[in-house]
Scaffold this active site. Structure first.
Site, mmCIF file in Angstrom:
data_model
loop_
_atom_site.group_PDB
_atom_site.id
_atom_site.type_symbol
_atom_site.label_atom_id
_atom_site.label_comp_id
_atom_site.label_asym_id
_atom_site.label_seq_id
_atom_site.Cartn_x
_atom_site.Cartn_y
_atom_site.Cartn_z
ATOM 1 N N ASP A 1 32.987 28.823 66.538
ATOM 2 C CA ASP A 1 33.824 27.540 66.851
ATOM 3 C C ASP A 1 34.482 27.704 68.309
ATOM 4 O OD1 ASP A 1 33.695 26.223 64.366
ATOM 5 O OD2 ASP A 1 34.903 27.876 63.530
ATOM 6 N N HIS B 1 36.433 36.986 61.990
ATOM 7 C CA HIS B 1 35.598 36.486 61.083
ATOM 8 C C HIS B 1 35.635 37.334 59.842
ATOM 9 C CE1 HIS B 1 32.023 35.086 58.973
ATOM 10 N NE2 HIS B 1 32.207 34.096 59.519
ATOM 11 N N ARG C 1 25.871 32.914 66.745
ATOM 12 C CA ARG C 1 25.795 31.385 66.819
ATOM 13 C C ARG C 1 26.658 30.996 68.143
ATOM 14 N NH1 ARG C 1 28.411 29.751 61.144
ATOM 15 N NH2 ARG C 1 29.696 31.364 62.278
ATOM 16 N N HIS D 1 38.913 27.706 58.802
ATOM 17 C CA HIS D 1 37.377 27.662 58.667
ATOM 18 C C HIS D 1 36.776 26.479 59.494
ATOM 19 C CE1 HIS D 1 33.664 27.629 56.734
ATOM 20 N NE2 HIS D 1 33.704 26.920 55.688
HETATM 21 N N1 AMX Z 1 44.181 35.679 65.648
HETATM 22 C C1 AMX Z 1 45.155 36.253 65.092
HETATM 23 N N2 AMX Z 1 45.081 36.924 64.077
HETATM 24 C C2 AMX Z 1 44.012 37.118 63.524
HETATM 25 C C3 AMX Z 1 42.918 36.590 64.022
HETATM 26 C C4 AMX Z 1 43.053 35.867 65.080
HETATM 27 N N3 AMX Z 1 41.724 35.091 65.653
HETATM 28 N N4 AMX Z 1 41.947 36.889 63.000
HETATM 29 C C5 AMX Z 1 42.597 37.567 62.163
HETATM 30 N N5 AMX Z 1 43.804 37.828 62.297
HETATM 31 C C6 AMX Z 1 44.725 38.482 61.515
HETATM 32 C C7 AMX Z 1 44.654 37.804 60.189
HETATM 33 O O1 AMX Z 1 45.481 36.478 60.161
HETATM 34 C C8 AMX Z 1 45.442 38.879 59.182
HETATM 35 O O2 AMX Z 1 46.851 38.720 59.419
HETATM 36 P P1 AMX Z 1 47.909 39.060 58.255
HETATM 37 O O3 AMX Z 1 47.536 40.526 57.946
HETATM 38 O O4 AMX Z 1 49.295 39.083 58.902
HETATM 39 O O5 AMX Z 1 47.569 38.153 57.210
HETATM 40 C C9 AMX Z 1 44.836 40.128 59.997
HETATM 41 O O6 AMX Z 1 44.257 39.850 61.240
HETATM 42 C C10 AMX Z 1 43.532 40.640 59.121
HETATM 43 O O7 AMX Z 1 42.603 39.506 58.935
HETATM 44 P P2 AMX Z 1 41.022 39.936 59.071
HETATM 45 O O8 AMX Z 1 40.652 40.783 57.788
HETATM 46 O O9 AMX Z 1 40.785 40.308 60.209
HETATM 47 O O10 AMX Z 1 40.463 38.365 58.840
HETATM 48 P P3 AMX Z 1 40.326 37.387 57.590
HETATM 49 O O11 AMX Z 1 39.007 37.917 56.819
HETATM 50 O O12 AMX Z 1 41.467 37.563 56.810
HETATM 51 O O13 AMX Z 1 40.247 36.224 58.237
HETATM 52 C C11 AMX Z 1 39.598 34.327 59.742
HETATM 53 C C12 AMX Z 1 39.035 35.540 58.725
HETATM 54 C C13 AMX Z 1 38.206 33.714 60.454
HETATM 55 C C14 AMX Z 1 40.096 33.350 59.037
HETATM 56 C C15 AMX Z 1 40.530 34.999 60.689
HETATM 57 O O14 AMX Z 1 39.971 35.667 61.759
HETATM 58 C C16 AMX Z 1 41.327 33.770 61.798
HETATM 59 O O15 AMX Z 1 42.176 33.276 61.382
HETATM 60 N N6 AMX Z 1 40.581 33.280 63.101
HETATM 61 C C17 AMX Z 1 40.991 32.073 63.512
HETATM 62 C C18 AMX Z 1 40.556 30.905 63.035
HETATM 63 C C19 AMX Z 1 39.011 30.808 63.271
HETATM 64 O O16 AMX Z 1 38.625 30.947 64.194
HETATM 65 N N7 AMX Z 1 38.288 30.318 62.149
HETATM 66 C C20 AMX Z 1 36.982 30.017 62.197
HETATM 67 C C21 AMX Z 1 36.256 30.943 61.364
HETATM 68 C C22 AMX Z 1 34.544 30.617 61.470
HETATM 69 C C23 AMX Z 1 34.422 29.412 60.503
HETATM 70 O O17 AMX Z 1 34.567 29.304 59.317
HETATM 71 N N8 AMX Z 1 34.161 28.351 61.218
#
Ligand code: AMX
Length: 444
Positions: A376, A319, A328, A271
């Protein structure tokens, strides 16, 4: 002229019958079903929260009170000599849905000044922590230490608690928190990174300008702060920080307890901490790959695959709701492109190269449902450019902005009398039974 609180009181009174009618007359209308993968997978897309403060469309992105980011910036009165609105103007808008007049904004600015007195024991509590504690720990502790001042808690304990007017004391706490949190954040910054060189507030300045002043920043940073706090304020109710704040407050824990908990959720790397992780990733990339050469898309591609192959996420990308580039992100990118010096900055150019490269890599990797950048991926480079280079502080900046959305939301939660949150859990054996039953029904 009616005060912000009087306008809000009228709006809440007018709004209440809509909520009451929905529950009374249409309480059984279904707005969604829950699947097994939603129950196990973090309640993704389950429609069970209500807010009118902002709405996140997967393809369009955020709207604050019905307005997109450019529309919001356009509509609100601007800070002196600035193209950006004050945070105070935005607060009025977020709470009421009305675009304030300049006189109304001035009134909020003046009122916040009266609320900006942070008790000395808050500084003692933060100073009592080891100096290498994460600044988010310091922020959370600072908020909790201020709980002693909670007007909501005092009202609850007064023996005169009344649900119909409880929102008024939440509003008072909410205003105190949004007015004081930038001061607490600046204190933490100065304590940790400027040898405890503390700068008093300047009573002539609005919130964003004052924050810039307190952390020793330049004139141009005033707009950076205003833009940053507004962009990070609210992202509908389901994100971890907003949802946690709402959940904790639903037990009638006061706004200090609630937002301290929200801050703890924001501190997670999936997050709000992602902004710190993005800077960390980008600088490590430079250190590892670009000591003797300029960054190239090939090198960025290799580094992204290294990250993915080691089982880590690419910070700043993906996301849970959005399915396009986060507006944003675009708003901050536009700020960079319109700022001479910043648009030619080495780190900005590298971040732009990652933007051109990472979505393709993530699509090829095939896991992330959204390969596009979120807020971010862009925010740290702006802070870095202006000299706020202590990137473990970046999530505190996020927390200052997010306070606006969380506090506006819980004020309305109380205004509309939302219930204590208590979803129902089931067991794995129950899920297996329902799965078998559905399989049988499908084969008949
Ligand atoms: N890099 C690598 N893998 C990723 C990814 C990324 N940036 N985004 C998603 N994935 C992976 C997930 O880890 C998940 O893997 P799994 O099946 O092995 O568990 C798979 O793709 C499916 O995930 P998703 O449905 O696309 O995303 P989510 O809703 O579960 O999670 C989020 C969303 C933001 C946590 C995820 O995209 C992520 O970890 N991003 C990187 C961290 C980040 O930038 N967070 C900030 C978000 C905005 C905020 O809140 N400030």
């Amino acid at each position: 002229m009616a005060t912000l609180k009087e306008i809000l009181a009228k709006k809440i009174e007018e709004f209440r019958p809509r909520t009451t009618r929905l529950v009374k007359e249409f309480g059984d209308v279904k707005i969604g079903d829950v699947t097994i993968s939603q129950a196990i997978g973090g309640a993704r897309d389950v429609k069970c929260l209500v807010t009118d403060i902002s709405y996140l469309d997967p393809h369009e992105g955020i709207r604050f009170r019905g307005k997109t980011i450019p529309e919001t910036f356009e509509a609100l009165p601007k800070a002196p000599n600035s193209n950006y609105p004050t945070v105070e103007a935005f607060w009025f808008f977020l709470l009421t849905g009305d675009v304030p007049t300049q006189a109304q904004v001035d009134e909020v600015i003046a009122e916040w000044k009266t609320r900006q007195v942070v008790p000395s024991y808050v500084w003692d509590a933060i100073r009592g922590l080891p100096r290498d504690s994460h600044p988010m720990v310091m922020l959370s502790v600072g908020l909790l230490a201020m709980q002693r001042d909670s007007k909501f808690a005092a009202f609850y304990n007064s023996g005169k608690f009344n649900k119909n007017v409880a929102w008024e004391s939440v509003y008072e706490d909410a205003c105190d928190i949004v007015a004081r949190i930038p001061i607490v954040a600046a204190f933490i910054y100065n304590l940790k990174y400027r040898s405890d060189f503390q700068v008093p507030i300047d009573p002539k300045l609005d919130m964003g300008a004052n924050f810039a002043h307190m952390i020793g920043q330049c004139e141009d940073y005033k707009d950076v702060a205003r833009m940053y706090f507004i962009l990070h304020s609210d992202h509908e109710s389901g994100n971890v920080s907003a949802h946690t704040t709402h959940l904790v407050h639903s037990a009638l824990s006061d706004p200090y307890y609630a937002y301290s908990a929200g801050i703890n959720g924001l501190a997670g790397p999936l997050h709000g901490l992602a902004n710190q992780e993005v800077l960390d990733w980008t600088l490590k990339f430079q250190e590892k790959y670009c000591k003797d050469q300029e960054p190239t898309k090939e090198l960025v591609t290799k580094a992204l695959w290294d990250t993915l192959n080691s089982g880590q996420v690419v910070p700043g990308y993906g996301h849970a709701v959005l399915r396009k580039t986060d507006p944003r992100y675009m708003s901050q990118r536009e700020f960079c492109l319109n700022t001479p010096g910043l648009k030619d900055d080495k780190l900005f150019k590298l971040v732009a190269m990652i933007f051109e490269t990472a979505p393709g890599v993530l699509m090829e990797h095939g896991k992330a449902k959204n390969p596009w950048p979120n807020v971010d991926a862009q925010s740290g480079v702006i802070q870095w450019y202006y000299g706020v280079r202590e990137w473990d502080f970046y999530t505190v900046l996020f927390g200052v902005g997010r306070a606006l959305g969380c506090m506006a939301n819980i004020t309305w939660d109380r205004g509309l009398g939302y219930a204590i949150e208590r979803p129902k859990s089931v067991t794995t054996a129950m899920l297996e039974k329902w799965a078998e039953e559905s399989k049988k029904a499908a084969s008949n």
